[in-house]
Design an enzyme around this catalytic site. Structure first.
Site, PDB file in Angstrom:
ATOM      1  N   HIS A 171     107.272  34.589  29.172  1.00 34.02           N
ATOM      2  CA  HIS A 171     107.065  33.642  28.072  1.00 34.02           C
ATOM      3  C   HIS A 171     107.875  32.365  28.251  1.00 34.02           C
ATOM      4  CE1 HIS A 171     105.770  32.126  24.314  1.00 34.02           C
ATOM      5  NE2 HIS A 171     105.509  33.283  23.749  1.00 34.02           N
ATOM      6  N   ASP A 396      84.995  29.190  31.699  1.00 34.41           N
ATOM      7  CA  ASP A 396      83.912  29.701  32.543  1.00 34.41           C
ATOM      8  C   ASP A 396      84.284  29.496  34.013  1.00 34.41           C
ATOM      9  OD1 ASP A 396      81.561  30.339  33.851  1.00 34.41           O
ATOM     10  OD2 ASP A 396      80.268  29.171  32.534  1.00 34.41           O
TER      11      ASP A 396
END
Length: 455
Positions: A171, A396
Site C-alpha cells: 500500500h 480492456d
C-alpha cells in the site's frame, strides 16, 4: 483416488522494463505513503470472459501480457522497484528504488474452480479466491537497509471459460488513483501492441514530490517504528480455510435516488446528499443491526486530496494522497427507525467539514496512534476501500472488459469495497466479507431495509 490440484503453475517469470529504458531511479516516500508502511497489502482481482484453450492462453495471452507489462513498467518504474527501509537510520525517509534489472514477479497458472461461481455476486467462499492472488515475495537485508517487493501479478486460466488477473501491491507504493492510472496505461498498451497510443492520449505519472510537510514526515516515520523491521518481517497474508464468504450488493441509481430523496426530505437543511453518502450510511446502519449491540460504531473512508491540497497537486501525482474521514455513533442510534437518516447526516457533516475547511485537509492529518493514545477502543469499525470515481469496469486488455472486479483484501479486516457498477457508472457495487451466518443475516437486513425505506 487423489483429487486434482486446484491450481497448477504453468510459468513463473520475472518481467522487467525493456533494457536501458529507465536507468537507476528512486522515489522518496512522503508521510502520506509512510502511513501505509505496515498496512495490509492491496489485493485486486479481475475476471474476464474468455473461453480459450490452454494452448491459446500460452501462445497468445501470455506473451501479450508479458510484453505489454514490460513496456508499461518503463513509464511507471516504482511498480518494478523495491521498497527500501533504513532501520538503523530512523530519520531517513523510506524510498522506492529501481535498479537496472529489477523485475516484477508474474505467475501464469491454470485453475479448475468454477469460473462462473467465482465471478458472480452471490455469497462465495472467500478462501477460493486466495488461489488467484499472488504474494509479494520476501523481505531482504542488504548492507544496512531492508528491501521489499512492492508489486506482483498472477494470470490464471479457467480452460474454455475465462481468465483472472490478480494483483498485489504494497500500500505504500500507491493508492487506488495511481493504481488505476497504471492499469489504464497497461490495458491501452496491451490493446494496441505498443505505447504510441498511450503516449499520445494517456497521462504519464508525476513523480515530483510536491507534497512537502517535513514535520508530518517526521511524525509519521516515528510512528511507523521502522527500527523494528528486519529481514524476517512479513506483511499479513491471506490464507484458508476460513468460514468467511464474500458477496456483492448492487445499489441501482433508482434506489440511490430514493434514499437521497428520503434524506433530503427529513433533513431539508443538509447541504448536499451524494450517492456515496447514502450508500455508506445505509451499509453502516445495516451492519449496526447485524451486530445488535449498544456500542460505539465508527465508519471511515478515504478521500483523494490531490485537488484539495493547498495549492492543488496534479491528478497524475504518483503515490498515496489520501486523508481519512470518520463518523462515530452509538449503534442504538443508527439502528432505530430513523437510523439510516442519522447515519447519512453524520457522514455528510463530517465529509462536508473536511472538504470545506479553509485551512486545508492536511491540518487534520495526524497518525492514528495520536488520535487514540490509549489504544483503539472496542468498537464496531467499518472502513471503505475504493471509490466510485474510478471506472475499473472500463479497463480492456484487448479481450473485452471485466466480467467482475473484486477487492480481495477486504477479507483482512472486514471493510467493504465500493466501486461503480459494471452495468452503469451511476449504480454502485459494494463488496462485503462476512461469516456465512452473518452474511445470511445481512442479506435479510439489507433487503428488508430497502423495502421499508422505498415503499
Amino acid at each position: 483416488m487423489a483429487s486434482l490440484p486446484i491450481l497448477t503453475i504453468i510459468e513463473k517469470c520475472p518481467v522487467s522494463p525493456p533494457p536501458a529504458t529507465v536507468g537507476n531511479k528512486s522515489l522518496q516516500l512522503t508521510f502520506l505513503d509512510v502511513l501505509w508502511l505496515k498496512f495490509i497489502p492491496v489485493h485486486t482481482l479481475f475476471f474476464f470472459d474468455l473461453p480459450i484453450t490452454k494452448t491459446h492462453f500460452t501462445q497468445t495471452i501470455v506473451p501479450k501480457l508479458k510484453n505489454s507489462l514490460s513496456v508499461t513498467l518503463q513509464h511507471f518504474f516504482p511498480f518494478v522497484g523495491k521498497l527500501v527501509l533504513f532501520p538503523t537510520n530512523i530519520t531517513r525517509m523510506p524510498e522506492i528504488r529501481y535498479i537496472e534489472g529489477d523485475s516484477v514477479s508474474v505467475t501464469f497458472a491454470e485453475c479448475n474452480l468454477d469460473f462462473d461461481d467465482l465471478s458472480g455476486n452471490h455469497p462465495r467462499k472467500c478462501d477460493k479466491f486466495y488461489h488467484l492472488i499472488p504474494s509479494l515475495g520476501n523481505t531482504c537485508k542488504v548492507d544496512d537497509y531492508i528491501t521489499m517487493p512492492v508489486f506482483s501479478v498472477q494470470v490464471t486460466l479457467f480452460p474454455n471459460c475465462g481468465i483472472s488477473i490478480g494483483m498485489t501491491n504494497h500500500h505504500s507504493l500507491c493508492d487506488a488513483s495511481t493504481r488505476f492510472c497504471f492499469l489504464k496505461a497497461w490495458t491501452t498498451i496491451a490493446s494496441h501492441g505498443s505505447d504510441e497510443t498511450f503516449l499520445a492520449n494517456g497521462t504519464l505519472p508525476v513523480f515530483d514530490r510536491v507534497v512537502k510537510y517535513p514535520k508530518l514526515d517526521e511524525s509519521y516515520l516515528k510512528n511507523a517504528k521502522v527500527e523494528t523491521i528486519n529481514e524476517d518481517y512479513q506483511l499479513p497474508r491471506l490464507s484458508g480455510p476460513t468460514d468467511k464468504v464474500r458477496a456483492t450488493f448492487i445499489l441501482a441509481r433508482t434506489v440511490l435516488g430514493g434514499l437521497k430523496q428520503l434524506v433530503s426530505t427529513q433533513l431539508p437543511t443538509i447541504a448536499y446528499v451524494s450517492s456515496f453518502t447514502v450508500a455508506c450510511a445505509y451499509i453502516w446502519s445495516c451492519m449496526a443491526k447485524l451486530h445488535n449491540k449498544n456500542e460505539l460504531a465508527l465508519f471511515g473512508f478515504a478521500i483523494d486530496c490531490r485537488s484539495r491540497m493547498d495549492p492543488p497537486i496534479p491528478s497524475a501525482y504518483f503515490g498515496n494522497c489520501l486523508v481519512s474521514c470518520m463518523a462515530t455513533a452509538k449503534t442504538n442510534v443508527i439502528t432505530e427507525k430513523e437510523g439510516f437518516v442519522i447515519a447519512a447526516k453524520l457522514i455528510g457533516e463530517n465529509l462536508q467539514k473536511m472538504l470545506t475547511d479553509k485551512k486545508g485537509v492536511v491540518q487534520d492529518i495526524v497518525p492514528l496512534a495520536d488520535r487514540f493514545p490509549n489504544g483503539m477502543p472496542t468498537i464496531m469499525t467499518i472502513g471503505v476501500t475504493g471509490t466510485p470515481k474510478l471506472k475499473f469496469y472500463d479497463l480492456d486488455f484487448g479481450f473485452g472488459k471485466p466480467k467482475k472486479h473484486e477487492t480481495v483484501s477486504i477479507d483482512f479486516h472486514g471493510s467493504i469495497s465500493m466501486s461503480a457498477s459494471k452495468e452503469s457508472n451511476e449504480d454502485l457495487e459494494i463488496g462485503m466479507c462476512l461469516s456465512a451466518t452473518q452474511m445470511d443475516a445481512f442479506i435479510r437486513i439489507f433487503n428488508d431495509g430497502l423495502k421499508e425505506y422505498l415503499v
